[in-house]
Design a protein around this motif. Structure first.
Motif, PDB file in Angstrom:
ATOM      1  N   UNK A   1       0.876  -1.169   0.000  1.00 15.61           N
ATOM      2  CA  UNK A   1       0.000   0.000   0.000  1.00 15.61           C
ATOM      3  C   UNK A   1       0.916   1.222   0.000  1.00 15.61           C
ATOM      4  N   UNK A   2       0.919   1.946  -1.092  1.00 13.53           N
ATOM      5  CA  UNK A   2       1.848   3.055  -1.278  1.00 13.53           C
ATOM      6  C   UNK A   2       1.124   4.379  -1.084  1.00 13.53           C
ATOM      7  N   UNK A   3       1.432   5.110  -0.020  1.00 12.04           N
ATOM      8  CA  UNK A   3       0.778   6.403   0.198  1.00 12.04           C
ATOM      9  C   UNK A   3       1.163   7.407  -0.892  1.00 12.04           C
ATOM     10  N   UNK A   4       0.185   8.096  -1.416  1.00 13.39           N
ATOM     11  CA  UNK A   4       0.431   9.144  -2.404  1.00 13.39           C
ATOM     12  C   UNK A   4       1.375  10.199  -1.835  1.00 13.39           C
ATOM     13  N   UNK A   5       2.304  10.652  -2.684  1.00 16.69           N
ATOM     14  CA  UNK A   5       3.181  11.762  -2.301  1.00 16.69           C
ATOM     15  C   UNK A   5       3.394  12.656  -3.522  1.00 16.69           C
ATOM     16  N   UNK A   6       3.979  13.803  -3.295  1.00 19.01           N
ATOM     17  CA  UNK A   6       4.173  14.781  -4.371  1.00 19.01           C
ATOM     18  C   UNK A   6       5.646  15.040  -4.658  1.00 19.01           C
ATOM     19  N   UNK A   7       6.484  14.033  -4.417  1.00 18.52           N
ATOM     20  CA  UNK A   7       7.915  14.221  -4.612  1.00 18.52           C
ATOM     21  C   UNK A   7       8.281  14.425  -6.076  1.00 18.52           C
ATOM     22  N   UNK A   8       7.422  13.982  -6.987  1.00 15.67           N
ATOM     23  CA  UNK A   8       7.718  14.144  -8.406  1.00 15.67           C
ATOM     24  C   UNK A   8       7.135  15.400  -9.028  1.00 15.67           C
ATOM     25  N   UNK A   9       6.502  16.238  -8.221  1.00 14.61           N
ATOM     26  CA  UNK A   9       5.831  17.417  -8.777  1.00 14.61           C
ATOM     27  C   UNK A   9       6.804  18.326  -9.528  1.00 14.61           C
ATOM     28  N   UNK A  10       8.034  18.421  -9.031  1.00 12.20           N
ATOM     29  CA  UNK A  10       9.017  19.265  -9.694  1.00 12.20           C
ATOM     30  C   UNK A  10       9.300  18.825 -11.123  1.00 12.20           C
ATOM     31  N   UNK A  11       9.237  17.511 -11.387  1.00 11.36           N
ATOM     32  CA  UNK A  11       9.453  17.024 -12.749  1.00 11.36           C
ATOM     33  C   UNK A  11       8.325  17.462 -13.664  1.00 11.36           C
ATOM     34  N   UNK A  12       7.093  17.447 -13.136  1.00 11.96           N
ATOM     35  CA  UNK A  12       5.966  17.927 -13.936  1.00 11.96           C
ATOM     36  C   UNK A  12       6.173  19.401 -14.299  1.00 11.96           C
ATOM     37  N   UNK A  13       6.592  20.174 -13.331  1.00  9.32           N
ATOM     38  CA  UNK A  13       6.820  21.598 -13.573  1.00  9.32           C
ATOM     39  C   UNK A  13       7.932  21.807 -14.599  1.00  9.32           C
TER      40      UNK A  13
END
Length: 276
Positions: free
Chosen positions: A230-242
């Motif tokens: 069960x993998x909790x959602x995180x936003x560590x990849x948001x910078x790549x989207x930007x």
């Protein structure tokens, strides 16, 4: 994931164009497998890429566009580096003793490795038979029909992402239909292939009780699922989207609470599954 070492996919100049030796790999030569594929990177890591310390090869290209993807830079094959199988095997070979001592192995991931099934099959075959490593395939299952039985025979473990149970939610999350993933899961069960299921818990998106129960019941009924992450959602990849000038629509979505993660694990455990 705790990263121990990482390297770009660019192979050494002495091996970049070296074809696979027919004498060394007659099976590869007999099927005329290509010697190169589009590789994003490789990494030596300990985490959810399979048991123990793993040499993980990340291939470029993916047919899914998951809203929470932390590696959107792997979506396009053209963004990878044309890399010889020899170069990947040579790099993995540097870590064989260390990896073997940890009870680890090699994982082919992505992107989606089954977008390059022949190259993926060659890597798995050579990791298993030349290097003697435990092998794992990390896949969404959407392109499972592209995985020949020979590739699966060279795969000790399939890491299968089931991203949602409700078809509409799955389509919203990935941009693709759910059915191919479920069909592939059933095929793996029929083959008796060991599977670890991964389920990303995203508040307001995949955490609905019916979605959680649906995935848990399905996985529990297969008979070949030895673990569920069960993998909790995180936003560590948001910078790549930007960096790619792509809108990250889950910017305001929080990570699930530890209590909710624990509740979801219990739902899977109620179906006889080892959920972590």
């Amino acid at each position: 994931m705790t990263s121990l070492a990482i390297a770009p996919a660019t192979p050494p100049t002495t091996t970049a164009a070296t074809p696979v030796s027919p004498a060394a790999t007659p099976a590869a030569a007999a099927t005329r497998r290509p010697a190169e594929g589009s590789v994003h990177s490789w990494d030596v890591s300990t985490g959810v890429d399979g048991p123990g310390t793993r040499f993980v090869t990340f291939l470029s290209g993916c047919p899914l566009t998951c809203l929470y993807c932390h590696n959107p830079d792997t979506w396009k094959m053209r963004n990878g580096t044309r890399t010889s199988a020899d170069a990947v095997i040579a790099e993995a070979g540097k870590y064989v003793r260390f990896i073997s001592a940890s009870g680890g192995g090699a994982t082919v991931s992505g992107g989606e490795p089954l977008l390059q099934p022949v190259f993926t099959g060659e890597l798995l075959h050579r990791m298993k038979h030349e290097l003697g490593l435990h092998t794992a395939l990390d896949t969404s299952g959407f392109l499972g029909v592209r995985a020949p039985d020979a590739l699966l025979r060279d795969t000790d473990l399939v890491l299968l992402d089931i991203k949602a149970w409700d078809p509409a939610t799955y389509k919203k999350v990935t941009g693709r239909p759910l059915a191919p993933t479920l069909d592939f899961a059933r095929r793996l069960a029929d083959l008796g292939q060991e599977v670890h299921v991964r389920f990303v818990l995203v508040p307001g998106l995949t955490d609905a009780p019916a979605d959680v129960e649906g995935v848990a019941a399905f996985a529990g009924g297969l008979g070949n699922v030895s673990r569920v992450d069960i993998l909790p959602f995180h936003k560590l990849g948001e910078g790549k989207w930007q960096a790619l000038a792509m809108p990250f629509t889950l910017h305001d979505t929080p990570s699930p609470t530890p209590e909710r993660v624990a509740e979801v694990r219990e739902v899977f455990r109620a179906h006889g599954l080892h959920a972590v």
